[in-house]
Design an enzyme around this catalytic site. Structure first.
Site, PDB file in Angstrom:
ATOM      1  CG  ASP A  13       0.773   3.586   4.351  1.00 53.12           C
ATOM      2  OD1 ASP A  13       1.990   3.826   4.446  1.00 53.12           O
ATOM      3  OD2 ASP A  13       0.145   3.766   3.286  1.00 53.12           O
ATOM      4  CB  SER A  14       1.644   8.005   4.567  1.00 54.94           C
ATOM      5  OG  SER A  14       1.843   7.184   3.430  1.00 54.94           O
ATOM      6  N   GLY A  46       6.856  10.304   2.002  1.00 60.12           N
ATOM      7  CA  GLY A  46       8.131  10.022   1.320  1.00 60.12           C
ATOM      8  C   GLY A  46       8.916  11.234   0.875  1.00 60.12           C
ATOM      9  CB  CYS A  76       4.466   3.505   6.075  1.00 58.84           C
ATOM     10  SG  CYS A  76       5.177   4.928   5.246  1.00 58.84           S
ATOM     11  CG  ASN A  77       8.326  -0.093   2.488  1.00 64.33           C
ATOM     12  OD1 ASN A  77       7.179  -0.195   2.062  1.00 64.33           O
ATOM     13  ND2 ASN A  77       9.103  -1.123   2.697  1.00 64.33           N
ATOM     14  CD  GLU A 155      -1.889   8.029  -3.240  1.00 63.41           C
ATOM     15  OE1 GLU A 155      -2.660   8.977  -3.121  1.00 63.41           O
ATOM     16  OE2 GLU A 155      -1.506   7.322  -2.284  1.00 63.41           O
ATOM     17  CB  CYS A 187       7.287   2.070  -1.791  1.00 59.65           C
ATOM     18  SG  CYS A 187       5.866   3.188  -1.749  1.00 59.65           S
ATOM     19  CB  THR A 188       3.099  -0.221   1.547  1.00 56.11           C
ATOM     20  OG1 THR A 188       2.978   1.162   1.883  1.00 56.11           O
ATOM     21  CG2 THR A 188       3.855  -0.943   2.634  1.00 56.11           C
ATOM     22  CG  HIS A 189       1.638   3.706  -2.748  1.00 59.42           C
ATOM     23  ND1 HIS A 189       1.770   4.037  -1.424  1.00 59.42           N
ATOM     24  CD2 HIS A 189       0.618   4.471  -3.232  1.00 59.42           C
ATOM     25  CE1 HIS A 189       0.883   4.966  -1.127  1.00 59.42           C
ATOM     26  NE2 HIS A 189       0.173   5.243  -2.202  1.00 59.42           N
TER      27      HIS A 189
HETATM   28  N1  DGL Z   1       3.353   4.073   1.734  1.00 56.27           N
HETATM   29  C1  DGL Z   1       4.552   4.873   1.661  1.00 56.27           C
HETATM   30  C2  DGL Z   1       5.775   3.960   1.802  1.00 56.27           C
HETATM   31  O1  DGL Z   1       5.646   2.742   1.898  1.00 56.27           O
HETATM   32  C3  DGL Z   1       4.611   5.655   0.378  1.00 56.27           C
HETATM   33  C4  DGL Z   1       3.660   6.835   0.319  1.00 56.27           C
HETATM   34  C5  DGL Z   1       4.182   8.089   0.996  1.00 56.27           C
HETATM   35  O2  DGL Z   1       5.128   8.702   0.488  1.00 56.27           O
HETATM   36  O3  DGL Z   1       3.627   8.449   2.022  1.00 56.27           O
HETATM   37  O4  DGL Z   1       6.875   4.434   1.814  1.00 56.27           O
END
Ligand code: DGL
Length: 276
Positions: A13-14, A46, A76-77, A155, A187-189
């Site tokens: 993921d990012s 993102g 990561c979506n 975050e 989004c995984t967050h």
């Molecule tokens: N984890 C990212 C996603 O699922 C969101 C965080 C980012 O923007 O890198 O899209």
């Protein structure tokens, strides 16, 4: 050559968001060894241009492939929406994204086929969810909304309270009055604020979490390829490209337990990935 069963599963993921996917995987597949890579030097993805996200995604896959993983999960979506065909073409091992499993679950649960999707700017601008939903169900109505403030709030550990509730109201009021019956957290967050989103949207709307749906997809792929671990308990090795301390602090929130032994991948390594 090692048998696939003993090889680790690779997740990237990012940053910390993919830990929501890791958490679900560990719940249903506790015997798997896992390598998790969080690209904390280059987060957030993102808000970046598609070409940049694609390059990062390719590099992250190469890094995991070099670590001899049996499956890669793009947790990561943003990557799943913007870069999937690029990494699918390049990957010689099975690749799981977090978009398709969530869409498939959403279509199974929706009675009206009025589906809401929320995610980062890059995810929503890509139109990938809408395209995939319509490919599976041409009569579906898809309502998408970019929610760029959610990731920084999460975050910053703002997981409840009036600031978060006001931002949820700002972004989701439009979707609420358009009578969707399923909302995909693209989004995984977002699973960290799922209860607040659910409370705003009300009981009529089912909330789909891409983390759980992708963990089940992994289970099916491992079982189908006879690649499951025979161990009863596995371990996870963590790599980040920067700031291991903040990854550890935030990661605890995402995973609900302490993260130990975080390895930092140096930038020169990332340069080597991009040349391969
Ligand atoms: N984890 C990212 C996603 O699922 C969101 C965080 C980012 O923007 O890198 O899209």
């Amino acid at each position: 050559m090692k048998k696939k069963n003993v090889l680790p599963v690779g997740i990237f993921d990012s940053g910390v968001g993919g830990l929501t996917v890791l958490k679900e995987i560990v719940k249903i597949l506790p015997g798997e060894n896992i390598i998790y890579f969080g690209d904390t030097a280059r987060v957030p993805y993102g808000a970046k241009a598609p070409e940049t996200i694609r390059r990062f995604a390719v590099e992250n896959c190469d890094f995991l492939a070099q670590n001899n993983v049996k499956v890669i999960i793009a947790a990561c979506n943003t990557v799943s929406s913007v870069a999937l065909p690029y990494i699918e073409n390049r990957c010689k091992i099975p690749l799981i994204d977090v978009m398709k499993p969530a869409v498939e679950e959403a279509l199974t649960l929706s009675k009206t086929c009025n589906i809401g999707v929320i995610g980062t700017k890059a995810t929503i601008l890509s139109g990938a969810y809408e395209k995939y939903i319509k490919a599976l169900c041409p009569s579906a109505r898809v309502l998408s909304k970019a929610c760029p403030l959610f990731v920084p709030l999460i975050e910053e550990n703002i997981l409840k309270g009036s600031v978060l509730d006001n931002v949820i109201k700002l972004y989701l009021s439009g979707l609420k009055c358009r009578k969707i019956d399923v909302l995909i957290l693209g989004c995984t967050h977002y699973p960290l604020i799922k209860t607040r989103i659910k409370s705003f949207m009300g009981d009529r709307v089912r909330i789909i979490d891409s983390a759980r749906a992708s963990a089940y997809k992994l289970r099916d792929i491992l079982a189908g390829g006879n690649m499951e671990s025979r161990r009863t308990s596995g371990r996870t090795v963590f790599y980040v490209s920067d700031s291991p301390e903040s990854f550890r602090r935030m990661g605890k929130k995402f995973l609900g337990c302490e993260i130990r032994g975080i390895n930092v991948v140096k930038e020169e390594v990332s340069y080597v990935w991009s040349k391969s």
